[in-house]
Design an enzyme around this catalytic site. Structure first.
Site, PDB file in Angstrom:
ATOM      1  N   GLU A   1     -60.902  59.611  88.216  1.00  8.81           N
ATOM      2  CA  GLU A   1     -60.102  60.303  89.232  1.00  8.81           C
ATOM      3  C   GLU A   1     -59.144  61.288  88.565  1.00  8.81           C
ATOM      4  OE1 GLU A   1     -57.048  58.415  92.109  1.00  8.81           O
ATOM      5  OE2 GLU A   1     -58.812  58.755  93.365  1.00  8.81           O
TER       6      GLU A   1
ATOM      7  N   GLY B   1     -50.599  57.313  91.672  1.00  5.42           N
ATOM      8  CA  GLY B   1     -51.127  56.035  92.149  1.00  5.42           C
ATOM      9  C   GLY B   1     -51.835  55.255  91.057  1.00  5.42           C
ATOM     10  N   ARG B   2     -52.692  55.947  90.281  1.00  2.37           N
ATOM     11  CA  ARG B   2     -53.451  55.239  89.255  1.00  2.37           C
ATOM     12  C   ARG B   2     -52.622  54.938  88.010  1.00  2.37           C
ATOM     13  NH1 ARG B   2     -55.373  60.079  90.660  1.00  2.37           N
ATOM     14  NH2 ARG B   2     -55.211  61.838  89.184  1.00  2.37           N
TER      15      ARG B   2
ATOM     16  N   LYS C   1     -62.033  61.822 103.719  1.00  2.00           N
ATOM     17  CA  LYS C   1     -61.116  61.141 104.649  1.00  2.00           C
ATOM     18  C   LYS C   1     -61.078  61.860 105.999  1.00  2.00           C
ATOM     19  CE  LYS C   1     -58.074  59.501 100.939  1.00  2.00           C
ATOM     20  NZ  LYS C   1     -56.721  59.551 100.346  1.00  2.00           N
TER      21      LYS C   1
ATOM     22  N   GLU D   1     -57.540  52.638 105.122  1.00  2.00           N
ATOM     23  CA  GLU D   1     -57.973  51.258 104.892  1.00  2.00           C
ATOM     24  C   GLU D   1     -56.766  50.320 104.847  1.00  2.00           C
ATOM     25  OE1 GLU D   1     -58.493  53.845 102.956  1.00  2.00           O
ATOM     26  OE2 GLU D   1     -60.602  54.020 102.321  1.00  2.00           O
TER      27      GLU D   1
ATOM     28  N   HIS E   1     -77.040  40.831  79.402  1.00  2.00           N
ATOM     29  CA  HIS E   1     -78.144  40.295  80.199  1.00  2.00           C
ATOM     30  C   HIS E   1     -78.367  41.131  81.452  1.00  2.00           C
ATOM     31  CE1 HIS E   1     -78.130  36.637  77.717  1.00  2.00           C
ATOM     32  NE2 HIS E   1     -76.822  36.830  77.677  1.00  2.00           N
TER      33      HIS E   1
ATOM     34  N   LYS F   1     -48.670  54.205  98.230  1.00  3.11           N
ATOM     35  CA  LYS F   1     -47.707  55.245  97.825  1.00  3.11           C
ATOM     36  C   LYS F   1     -47.395  56.157  99.011  1.00  3.11           C
ATOM     37  CE  LYS F   1     -46.904  59.097  94.688  1.00  3.11           C
ATOM     38  NZ  LYS F   1     -47.370  59.882  93.512  1.00  3.11           N
TER      39      LYS F   1
HETATM   40  O1  F6P Z   1     -57.809  58.580  97.885  1.00  7.09           O
HETATM   41  C1  F6P Z   1     -57.484  58.404  96.542  1.00  7.09           C
HETATM   42  C2  F6P Z   1     -56.091  57.827  96.472  1.00  7.09           C
HETATM   43  O2  F6P Z   1     -55.158  58.784  96.872  1.00  7.09           O
HETATM   44  C3  F6P Z   1     -55.761  57.328  95.087  1.00  7.09           C
HETATM   45  O3  F6P Z   1     -55.363  58.353  94.221  1.00  7.09           O
HETATM   46  C4  F6P Z   1     -54.695  56.332  95.418  1.00  7.09           C
HETATM   47  O4  F6P Z   1     -54.447  55.441  94.353  1.00  7.09           O
HETATM   48  C5  F6P Z   1     -55.316  55.632  96.634  1.00  7.09           C
HETATM   49  O5  F6P Z   1     -55.976  56.696  97.339  1.00  7.09           O
HETATM   50  C6  F6P Z   1     -54.350  54.892  97.518  1.00  7.09           C
HETATM   51  O6  F6P Z   1     -53.343  55.779  97.937  1.00  7.09           O
HETATM   52  P1  F6P Z   1     -52.001  55.125  98.567  1.00  7.09           P
HETATM   53  O7  F6P Z   1     -51.369  54.324  97.466  1.00  7.09           O
HETATM   54  O8  F6P Z   1     -51.177  56.282  98.996  1.00  7.09           O
HETATM   55  O9  F6P Z   1     -52.432  54.236  99.706  1.00  7.09           O
END
Ligand code: F6P
Length: 525
Positions: free
Chosen positions: A354, A268-269, A494, A215, A385, A209
């Site tokens: 979150e 995002g979620r 971060k 990452e 299990h 987003k």
């Molecule tokens: O760090 C948490 C977060 O901001 C989530 O809310 C989000 O879904 C994820 O990192 C990835 O963010 P982006 O879609 O901006 O890479």
């Protein structure tokens, strides 16, 4: 101050006091077994229907009195007005001053339940072209015989929803295409995926987003380097890299030309319904992806229109409040009795924890009450299990949520019968317990569970299930008076990670605590 802060917080209402009194009194010792004996009609009265599913809430630690007080609590917190505020596009994401609009993404037309919403929310004329562009591209990919691998590079909400849904709906997916998901920054994930691919047969979806998550950017750069080094010059990057983002400029700066955007009012979620759901749209195709949206929309209409006492997202949220704030249960176990729903617990962890893992209300006032429980889970019967021993005999009570399907799209009737017999047995065993002369063999019982049964697992029923949890999460946050749509708590980690990474070669420990300094020297030295 935003509208959202003017609604009563649940712990500041008359019903909260009444519920507190109940929780301290005889209700605390309520026995589910006895409740069934004294009320033969209990199972029926505590079973609710919603689109594509049924939920039996009767094996829970509540009764008509508690349920009525909880509904009164929802009314005192003006849940219906808060629900309307979301659909009307009010800035209920109070710290980012944004609307919360994932529900609009799956609405084929303005909701008649909120007639004046159309004046404030993005018109469908703005939303549908974005959706159509994405779906048209998905159909092109499905028709392109050269593409065999689709690699989604993203994390959190840019990974979990699509990954979970692609896994759940694998029987409905394109037979030629293999969907891959690389999220973690450790090299193993991206390396494992790239090993299975070649430049000419692979489409990379860079899903972010913000287009800033470290990452995702690291994995995207690695993928691009791999692509070019593997003879990618014979295949234009523009044909094999696509961005799914609300930050189109950053995607262009990365060198991507094909960009599917979404708006800042899509959290995002909550983004699997948007361009972030492109992996799923490619897997399912246009018709089935629209079914996925339609299932969610059907649940939206249930949430928007059902009376509170029959409103399944509301009832589940009220039960959450009863357990979290009055029974002080710290966790909730999600047990999907279907392997296809393997990643559902992980998806729900982000959605609920979150969203509602917060410590202050909309006004920034510290909360005296607890909010989100810890969500965990594994598919059944595996969970039996692994940790169901604890659920049956430990002194800690953990409410269980079993999610089953009447029929398994993967077939295997005898397997499915055994699977569902176990699901039913676990809910019954948690409730009944067993006495035994040997205390080591005793199970106290009276352990609560909710039992959700999907008619089957298809795009529409999965869409309905996810929307159910989204609305439940919304109602919990609205009751707690918190902002369920920001995530400021993840920023510090971060920032510190970037600082520590910058010290990797120098091992400069200036300003670090001794523990981090020692570990940095031990690991990076
Ligand atoms: O760090 C948490 C977060 O901001 C989530 O809310 C989000 O879904 C994820 O990192 C990835 O963010 P982006 O879609 O901006 O890479």
């Amino acid at each position: 101050m935003s509208d959202a802060s003017r609604y009563p917080r649940c712990d500041q209402t008359p019903s909260w006091l009444a519920l507190s009194a109940c929780a301290k009194g005889p209700m605390r010792q309520q026995d589910i077994r006895q409740a069934f004996v004294s009320d033969p009609d209990r199972a029926r009265r505590f079973t609710l229907r919603a689109p594509h599913l049924l939920a039996d809430l009767s094996k829970n630690l509540w009764n008509d009195t508690i349920r009525s007080l909880l509904v009164a609590l929802a009314r005192e917190c003006r849940i219906e007005a808060q629900r309307e505020a979301m659909w009307q596009g009010q800035a209920i994401n109070t710290t980012e001053h944004r609307s919360v609009g994932h529900v609009w993404l799956r609405s084929p037309e303005p909701m008649t339940e909120f007639p004046d919403a159309a004046t404030r929310v993005p018109s469908l004329a703005e939303i549908i072209p974005q959706r159509e562009a994405m779906l048209e591209f998905a159909e092109q990919v499905r028709a392109d015989g050269q593409i065999l691998n689709v690699v989604n590079i993203g994390i959190g909400g840019s990974d979990l929803g699509s990954q979970m849904a692609c896994g759940a709906l694998q029987p409905f997916s394109h037979p030629r295409l293999k969907l891959h998901f690389a999220s973690n920054v450790d090299h193993h994930e991206i390396h494992r995926v790239l090993e299975q691919c070649s430049p000419g047969n692979t489409l990379f979806l860079i899903s972010s987003k913000t287009f800033t998550s470290a990452e995702t950017m690291a994995n995207a750069h690695t993928a691009r380097q791999w692509f070019l080094a593997q003879g990618g010059e014979h295949h234009p990057l523009s044909r094999h890299f696509v961005a799914l983002t609300a930050n189109a400029q950053a995607a262009r700066d990365f060198g991507i030309e094909t960009i599917f955007g979404f708006w800042d009012w899509v959290g995002g979620r909550f983004s699997v319904w948007s361009a972030a759901g492109l992996p799923l749209a490619i897997a399912l195709g246009r018709t089935q992806f629209l079914e996925f949206l339609a299932g969610a929309h059907a649940m939206d209409r249930h949430f928007a229109g059902a009376p509170l006492q029959e409103n399944l997202p509301v009832q589940l949220a009220l039960l959450d409040i009863w357990y979290r704030n009055f029974h002080e249960f710290d966790t909730r176990c999600i047990a999907p009795y279907l392997s296809q729903l393997q990643r559902l617990p992980a998806y729900l962890q982000q959605l609920e924890m979150e969203s509602n893992g917060k410590g202050v209300d909309h006004l920034g006032h510290p909360l005296e009450m607890a909010t989100s429980p810890v969500i965990f889970g594994e598919p059944g019967t595996n969970c039996q299990h692994a940790y169901f021993q604890m659920l049956h005999q430990a002194s800690t009570v953990i409410p269980v949520e079993i999610i089953a399907c009447r029929e398994n799209p993967s077939g295997g009737p005898l397997h499915h019968r055994q699977l569902l017999s176990n699901a039913l047995a676990q809910a019954r065993a948690l409730m009944l317990g067993q006495d035994d002369a040997d205390p080591h063999r005793r199970c106290p019982g009276n352990r609560p569970s909710s039992f959700v049964v999907l008619d089957t697992l298809r795009p529409d029923s999965l869409g309905a299930l996810l929307a159910l949890y989204e609305h439940r999460t919304f109602v919990c946050g609205a009751l707690w008076g918190i902002n369920s749509f920001d995530q400021w708590g993840v920023q510090l980690g971060k920032v510190l990670a970037r600082d520590i990474e910058s010290r990797w070669d120098s091992l400069d420990a200036t300003g670090l605590d001794a523990s981090t300094a020692n570990l940095l020297r031990h690991i990076a030295g």
